[in-house]
Write an enzyme that holds these catalytic residues in place. Structure first.
Site, PDB file in Angstrom:
ATOM      1  N   ARG A  19      20.689  11.280   8.191  1.00  0.00           N
ATOM      2  CA  ARG A  19      20.964  11.031   6.714  1.00  0.00           C
ATOM      3  C   ARG A  19      21.950   9.883   6.314  1.00  0.00           C
ATOM      4  O   ARG A  19      21.658   9.022   5.400  1.00  0.00           O
ATOM      5  CB  ARG A  19      21.334  12.221   5.973  1.00  0.00           C
ATOM      6  CG  ARG A  19      20.218  13.370   6.205  1.00  0.00           C
ATOM      7  CD  ARG A  19      20.499  14.719   5.504  1.00  0.00           C
ATOM      8  NE  ARG A  19      21.469  15.249   6.356  1.00  0.00           N
ATOM      9  CZ  ARG A  19      22.421  16.282   5.835  1.00  0.00           C
ATOM     10  NH1 ARG A  19      22.165  16.832   4.763  1.00  0.00           N
ATOM     11  NH2 ARG A  19      23.469  16.541   6.597  1.00  0.00           N
ATOM     12  N   ASN A  37      17.804  16.976   4.814  1.00  0.00           N
ATOM     13  CA  ASN A  37      17.377  18.039   6.062  1.00  0.00           C
ATOM     14  C   ASN A  37      16.421  18.928   5.471  1.00  0.00           C
ATOM     15  O   ASN A  37      16.509  19.438   4.649  1.00  0.00           O
ATOM     16  CB  ASN A  37      18.455  18.450   6.700  1.00  0.00           C
ATOM     17  CG  ASN A  37      19.208  17.738   7.432  1.00  0.00           C
ATOM     18  OD1 ASN A  37      19.040  16.577   7.860  1.00  0.00           O
ATOM     19  ND2 ASN A  37      20.640  18.011   7.821  1.00  0.00           N
TER      20      ASN A  37
END
Length: 91
Positions: A19, A37
């Protein structure tokens, strides 16, 4: 032309700063949207911007950061909506 893409990245993509690196790449490319996620271990993102920039970010997602192992990227293209001013991590 501006586009929107929803991507789901499968493989070893959590716990490897995927990320964080996606945010860096998106900012470098001028792409807006988000990345998060998923409970099953995947990463999902929504990318908006110029087609060339979004395509470059999607291409990057096929390998991700050095510690990631990407097995598959699922891509859905949509019409541009202009929903986002920046790119961030969602929780």
């Amino acid at each position: 032309m501006k586009i929107r893409a929803i991507v789901t990245i499968k493989g070893l993509v959590q716990g490897v700063a995927f990320r964080h690196h996606t945010v860096q790449q998106a900012q470098r490319l001028g792409v807006s949207g988000w990345v998060k996620n998923l409970a099953g271990g995947d990463v999902q993102g929504c990318f908006e911007g110029e087609e060339e920039a979004v395509d470059a970010l999607v291409a990057w997602c096929h390998h991700g950061p050095s510690r990631a192992r990407v097995d598959r990227v699922i891509l859905e293209r949509e019409h541009y909506r202009g929903e986002f001013d920046d790119f961030d991590v969602r929780y």
